[in-house]
Structure formats: structure tokens, C-alpha cells
Scaffold this motif. Structure first.
Motif, PDB file in Angstrom:
ATOM      1  N   MET A  44      41.547  23.979  37.665  1.00  0.00           N
ATOM      2  CA  MET A  44      40.522  24.537  38.542  1.00  0.00           C
ATOM      3  C   MET A  44      39.160  24.188  37.965  1.00  0.00           C
ATOM      4  N   ASP A  45      38.299  23.563  38.779  1.00  0.00           N
ATOM      5  CA  ASP A  45      37.012  23.174  38.232  1.00  0.00           C
ATOM      6  C   ASP A  45      36.097  24.385  38.115  1.00  0.00           C
ATOM      7  N   VAL A  46      34.946  24.179  37.466  1.00  0.00           N
ATOM      8  CA  VAL A  46      34.068  25.288  37.115  1.00  0.00           C
ATOM      9  C   VAL A  46      33.545  26.010  38.348  1.00  0.00           C
ATOM     10  N   VAL A  47      33.138  25.252  39.383  1.00  0.00           N
ATOM     11  CA  VAL A  47      32.569  25.881  40.572  1.00  0.00           C
ATOM     12  C   VAL A  47      33.598  26.765  41.259  1.00  0.00           C
ATOM     13  N   LYS A  48      34.830  26.265  41.391  1.00  0.00           N
ATOM     14  CA  LYS A  48      35.879  27.062  42.014  1.00  0.00           C
ATOM     15  C   LYS A  48      36.157  28.307  41.188  1.00  0.00           C
ATOM     16  N   GLU A  49      36.146  28.167  39.876  1.00  0.00           N
ATOM     17  CA  GLU A  49      36.413  29.297  38.994  1.00  0.00           C
ATOM     18  C   GLU A  49      35.345  30.373  39.169  1.00  0.00           C
ATOM     19  N   GLU A  50      34.082  29.966  39.246  1.00  0.00           N
ATOM     20  CA  GLU A  50      33.000  30.930  39.402  1.00  0.00           C
ATOM     21  C   GLU A  50      33.130  31.691  40.716  1.00  0.00           C
ATOM     22  N   ALA A  51      33.391  30.975  41.796  1.00  0.00           N
ATOM     23  CA  ALA A  51      33.522  31.626  43.099  1.00  0.00           C
ATOM     24  C   ALA A  51      34.680  32.617  43.090  1.00  0.00           C
ATOM     25  N   TRP A  52      35.776  32.229  42.473  1.00  0.00           N
ATOM     26  CA  TRP A  52      36.944  33.114  42.412  1.00  0.00           C
ATOM     27  C   TRP A  52      36.639  34.351  41.579  1.00  0.00           C
ATOM     28  N   LEU A  53      35.952  34.177  40.457  1.00  0.00           N
ATOM     29  CA  LEU A  53      35.618  35.306  39.591  1.00  0.00           C
ATOM     30  C   LEU A  53      34.718  36.306  40.302  1.00  0.00           C
ATOM     31  N   GLN A  54      33.687  35.800  40.969  1.00  0.00           N
ATOM     32  CA  GLN A  54      32.754  36.688  41.657  1.00  0.00           C
ATOM     33  C   GLN A  54      33.453  37.456  42.775  1.00  0.00           C
ATOM     34  N   THR A  55      34.297  36.760  43.528  1.00  0.00           N
ATOM     35  CA  THR A  55      35.007  37.413  44.628  1.00  0.00           C
ATOM     36  C   THR A  55      35.992  38.452  44.105  1.00  0.00           C
ATOM     37  N   THR A  56      36.732  38.098  43.066  1.00  0.00           N
ATOM     38  CA  THR A  56      37.717  39.019  42.505  1.00  0.00           C
ATOM     39  C   THR A  56      37.050  40.266  41.936  1.00  0.00           C
ATOM     40  N   THR A  57      35.934  40.080  41.240  1.00  0.00           N
ATOM     41  CA  THR A  57      35.211  41.224  40.677  1.00  0.00           C
ATOM     42  C   THR A  57      34.729  42.156  41.780  1.00  0.00           C
ATOM     43  N   MET A  58      34.178  41.579  42.852  1.00  0.00           N
ATOM     44  CA  MET A  58      33.695  42.389  43.965  1.00  0.00           C
ATOM     45  C   MET A  58      34.837  43.180  44.603  1.00  0.00           C
ATOM     46  N   ILE A  59      35.977  42.526  44.785  1.00  0.00           N
ATOM     47  CA  ILE A  59      37.124  43.191  45.407  1.00  0.00           C
ATOM     48  C   ILE A  59      37.591  44.368  44.553  1.00  0.00           C
ATOM     49  N   MET A  60      37.634  44.172  43.231  1.00  0.00           N
ATOM     50  CA  MET A  60      38.104  45.242  42.351  1.00  0.00           C
ATOM     51  C   MET A  60      37.116  46.406  42.293  1.00  0.00           C
ATOM     52  N   ILE A  61      35.819  46.119  42.364  1.00  0.00           N
ATOM     53  CA  ILE A  61      34.829  47.201  42.409  1.00  0.00           C
ATOM     54  C   ILE A  61      35.011  48.010  43.693  1.00  0.00           C
ATOM     55  N   LYS A  62      35.233  47.313  44.792  1.00  0.00           N
ATOM     56  CA  LYS A  62      35.450  48.009  46.067  1.00  0.00           C
ATOM     57  C   LYS A  62      36.726  48.842  46.021  1.00  0.00           C
ATOM     58  N   GLN A  63      37.782  48.293  45.420  1.00  0.00           N
ATOM     59  CA  GLN A  63      39.030  49.043  45.305  1.00  0.00           C
ATOM     60  C   GLN A  63      38.831  50.297  44.459  1.00  0.00           C
ATOM     61  N   ALA A  64      38.072  50.163  43.371  1.00  0.00           N
ATOM     62  CA  ALA A  64      37.811  51.321  42.513  1.00  0.00           C
ATOM     63  C   ALA A  64      37.009  52.378  43.264  1.00  0.00           C
ATOM     64  N   ARG A  65      36.010  51.944  44.028  1.00  0.00           N
ATOM     65  CA  ARG A  65      35.207  52.900  44.799  1.00  0.00           C
ATOM     66  C   ARG A  65      36.073  53.639  45.817  1.00  0.00           C
ATOM     67  N   THR A  66      36.951  52.903  46.476  1.00  0.00           N
ATOM     68  CA  THR A  66      37.841  53.525  47.461  1.00  0.00           C
ATOM     69  C   THR A  66      38.760  54.547  46.799  1.00  0.00           C
ATOM     70  N   MET A  67      39.205  54.240  45.582  1.00  0.00           N
ATOM     71  CA  MET A  67      40.074  55.171  44.856  1.00  0.00           C
ATOM     72  C   MET A  67      39.338  56.461  44.514  1.00  0.00           C
ATOM     73  N   VAL A  68      38.089  56.341  44.055  1.00  0.00           N
ATOM     74  CA  VAL A  68      37.330  57.551  43.724  1.00  0.00           C
ATOM     75  C   VAL A  68      37.071  58.372  44.983  1.00  0.00           C
ATOM     76  N   ASP A  69      36.745  57.699  46.077  1.00  0.00           N
ATOM     77  CA  ASP A  69      36.536  58.416  47.338  1.00  0.00           C
ATOM     78  C   ASP A  69      37.809  59.145  47.765  1.00  0.00           C
ATOM     79  N   GLY A  70      38.962  58.618  47.350  1.00  0.00           N
ATOM     80  CA  GLY A  70      40.241  59.254  47.648  1.00  0.00           C
ATOM     81  C   GLY A  70      40.699  60.209  46.566  1.00  0.00           C
ATOM     82  N   LYS A  71      39.757  60.635  45.707  1.00  0.00           N
ATOM     83  CA  LYS A  71      40.033  61.605  44.639  1.00  0.00           C
ATOM     84  C   LYS A  71      41.011  61.060  43.593  1.00  0.00           C
TER      85      LYS A  71
END
Length: 369
Positions: free
Chosen positions: A189-216
């Protein structure tokens, strides 16, 4: 309705850069649900400050616009700094009305581009990115389902076309992506693809964590953030602790984790921060949140400059500040070709594509002989 019509007319008829800045320190107390208002092509940059604003509404208003962001300003004294970052972008718009169309030559594909508007037509996916600031980048993740092969070969698998305006002129281009297949099961995987994947994955996990807290489910949310940080450590780079992007993403995850340490802290600071982060990653555009001097994800050079100017202004409001024209002249002096970068790049790419097409014709002719 009339104000939105005026903005749309200015954007389409005269090519002016338009935008709306919405600042709030309280709850909505008039009219219908602001979160349901469709803004159209104008970006809306929302700023929440104080302790009583509604982050859900402000974030929704920004997301409903084209390229808008939601900034969190916990310290009212930092509002000038947050405001300066938005101005830095609006004063350096280089590309307007950018659209990118992805068409698979064969097989199936999906396109991920944050929450920018997408339309589909006969297998093609068109993403509307709106305006881009100078030095901003937009990355698309295209997930392709390809036929298995045994030997390495090159083939056109994806056609990408784009249209945008710069300096009042319309440009359009086309490029075909080639496949370089590897017999191994896990191609590099080249560097550009890796960066895009990292940013997207991090955003998804932050959203998942927020949803979990909202769900107590606070403990589950904290575990999710730890999982996200561990994933950054597994990235195959020479030194995962000496990579600017990884370091920035790691610090952001740590900040979110700190702001989710208790339900009370989350309600006051964690939810707004997480929402701002999600929208920033989705838009691939800077949004003020937390420590603006440390969290510079997606910041442009002009934003960095205006941040320093805002700090000086806060220290001494009477001191003279350089004008936007002076800032532009300084940048042009440092890089005289910067204003021509867009058109020059376009024509160079067109020339390269023409040469590649000629080379392909020659090679095919040689094989036929």
C-alpha cells in the motif's frame, strides 16, 4: 430562503467566494429545527462557544452545507484564533466547484469521500467537493472488486474525470488508473493510500466511541479509543512514533479519550470535540477544537500564518496587522509560480496523458506486427 438564494446566485453568476459564519453561545429558541435546513452550495462554518450551546445542531448545520465545519471554542478568549482559521481559508480559495467522477472500467467498486454529496449514474460515482483552499488536498478511497490473476500485468481499471474552476476559467481533465497486479495475496500500500485509510479509520472509531457513550457504554467507548491508538502503532512505517500524521492522529485520540473520562466531562466537552473531529475528517478540512496550536490536522500554510497573527492581536489589539493583500504578496514572492500551479498542473497532466495514449498505440501496433 431569500438569503440562501442570494448566496447561490452570487456563487454561480459572478464566481465570488461565499460562505456563512454562524456563532452561537446558546440554544435555538426560534423557528423550525435548524438542523434540518438545507443550505445548498454555500459552506456554513459554525462556532460553538461558552457552556450552553447545542453542538448537535451546530454540527448538523455545518454538515448540511457544502464544505462547512464545526469549530469548538471552549475558551471565549480563543474565538479570534478560531475565526482567523476560517478567514484564512476563505481568503485563499484556489479551486471552485470541484467535481470528481469515478467510473470502473470493469468489475465493481465503491467510493468513500467523507460526507461530500455523491450521485450515481450508470455505474459512475460523482463526488462534489465544492471549493478548495490553497494547499488543501482531497482524497478518495475507491474499493475495487477485481478478478484474480496469476501474473503481474497492467490494465485500465478505473477512469477518473474532474471539473473545476480557477481564476474564473473552467478546467476539465481525464485520467485512467492502471492496475499493477501482484501475485502475492497482500500487495503493498503506497503512502497516500495509507494516509487516507488511517484518517478514515480514525474518524470512524471516534464516531463509534461517541455513539457508545451516548448509549451509556462509557467503558466500551474507552476500549474503542485504545483499539484505535493500537491500530496506529501497527502501521508499517519506519518509526510509527516519528511520523507527523500518526503523531497528530494519536494526539487527537488521546484528547478524545481524556474528554470521555466521565459522563459529565463528555457532556460538556467530549461530545462537541468528537463531533467537530468527525466533521473535520469527513470534510478533510481544518476545524478548531481543543488546543489549536497543537491540533493542526488539515491546516494550510495561510492558516498557520493567521494563527500567529491572531495570537499577536490578542496580545496587543492596537498593533498594526498586515493586510490580506500583503500576505498574498509575501507568498507570491516566496513562490512566484504558486498562482499558476493549478493551470500548469492541469496542462502537464494533459500532456502526460496524451503521451501515454500514444505509447499505448505504438506498443499495441508493435504487438500486432
Amino acid at each position: 430562503m431569500q438569503s440562501r438564494s442570494v448566496l447561490a446566485d452570487r456563487n454561480l453568476s459572478s464566481g465570488r467566494v461565499v460562505g456563512v459564519m454562524l456563532m452561537s453561545d446558546g440554544q435555538q429558541n426560534h423557528g423550525g429545527n435548524a438542523a434540518d435546513v438545507k443550505i445548498g452550495n454555500a459552506p456554513v462554518y459554525t462556532f460553538g462557544f461558552g457552556a450552553d450551546y447545542d453542538p448537535t445542531v451546530l454540527n448538523a448545520v455545518a454538515r448540511n452545507s457544502m464544505g462547512g465545519t464545526f469549530s469548538v471554542v471552549n475558551d471565549v478568549d480563543k474565538l479570534t484564533m478560531a475565526f482567523s482559521q476560517c478567514l484564512a481559508g476563505l481568503l485563499t480559495v484556489l479551486v471552485q466547484d470541484l467535481t470528481v467522477t469515478v467510473t470502473p472500467v470493469e468489475d465493481e467498486s465503491t467510493v468513500a469521500a467523507g460526507n461530500y454529496p455523491q450521485t450515481q449514474d450508470a455505474g459512475s460515482v460523482t463526488v462534489a467537493f465544492g471549493d478548495l483552499y490553497s494547499k488543501e488536498v482531497r482524497k478518495l478511497i475507491v474499493d475495487l472488486l477485481l478478478l484474480a490473476i496469476d501474473t503481474e500485468r497492467g490494465a485500465d481499471i478505473l477512469e477518473v474525470t474532474y471539473v473545476y474552476k480557477t481564476a474564473g476559467k473552467l478546467f476539465d481533465g481525464h485520467r485512467a488508473a492502471e492496475r499493477h497486479a501482484f501475485p502475492a495475496d497482500d500487495p503493498p500500500m503506497d503512502v497516500v493510500k495509507e494516509e487516507a485509510w488511517l484518517q478514515t479509520t480514525t474518524m470512524i472509531m471516534i464516531k463509534q466511541a461517541r455513539t457508545m457513550v451516548d448509549g451509556k457504554k462509557l467503558d466500551d467507548a474507552l476500549d474503542k479509543l485504545v483499539e484505535a491508538q493500537n491500530a496506529l502503532g501497527d502501521v508499517p512505517v519506519a518509526d510509527p512514533y516519528d511520523d507527523p500524521l500518526l503523531d497528530a492522529l494519536r494526539k487527537e485520540l488521546q484528547e478524545v479519550q481524556k474528554l470521555m473520562k466521565s459522563p459529565a466531562v463528555y457532556e460538556q466537552q467530549g461530545r462537541p470535540y468528537a463531533m467537530s473531529s468527525e466533521t473535520s475528517h469527513n470534510r478533510q478540512r481544518f476545524a478548531a477544537r481543543g488546543d489549536m496550536e497543537k491540533n493542526r490536522l488539515f491546516a494550510t500554510p495561510r492558516m498557520d500564518k493567521y494563527l500567529e497573527q491572531a495570537k499577536k492581536f490578542d496580545e496587543d489589539p492596537t498593533a498594526p496587522m498586515p493586510s490580506a493583500d500583503a500576505d498574498e504578496k509575501e507568498e507570491v514572492t516566496a513562490n512566484p509560480l504558486a498562482p499558476l500551479a493549478g493551470p500548469i498542473t492541469f496542462y502537464i497532466q494533459a500532456a502526460v496523458q496524451a503521451l501515454q495514449a500514444i505509447e499505448k498505440l505504438i506498443n499495441n501496433g508493435a504487438k500486432a506486427v
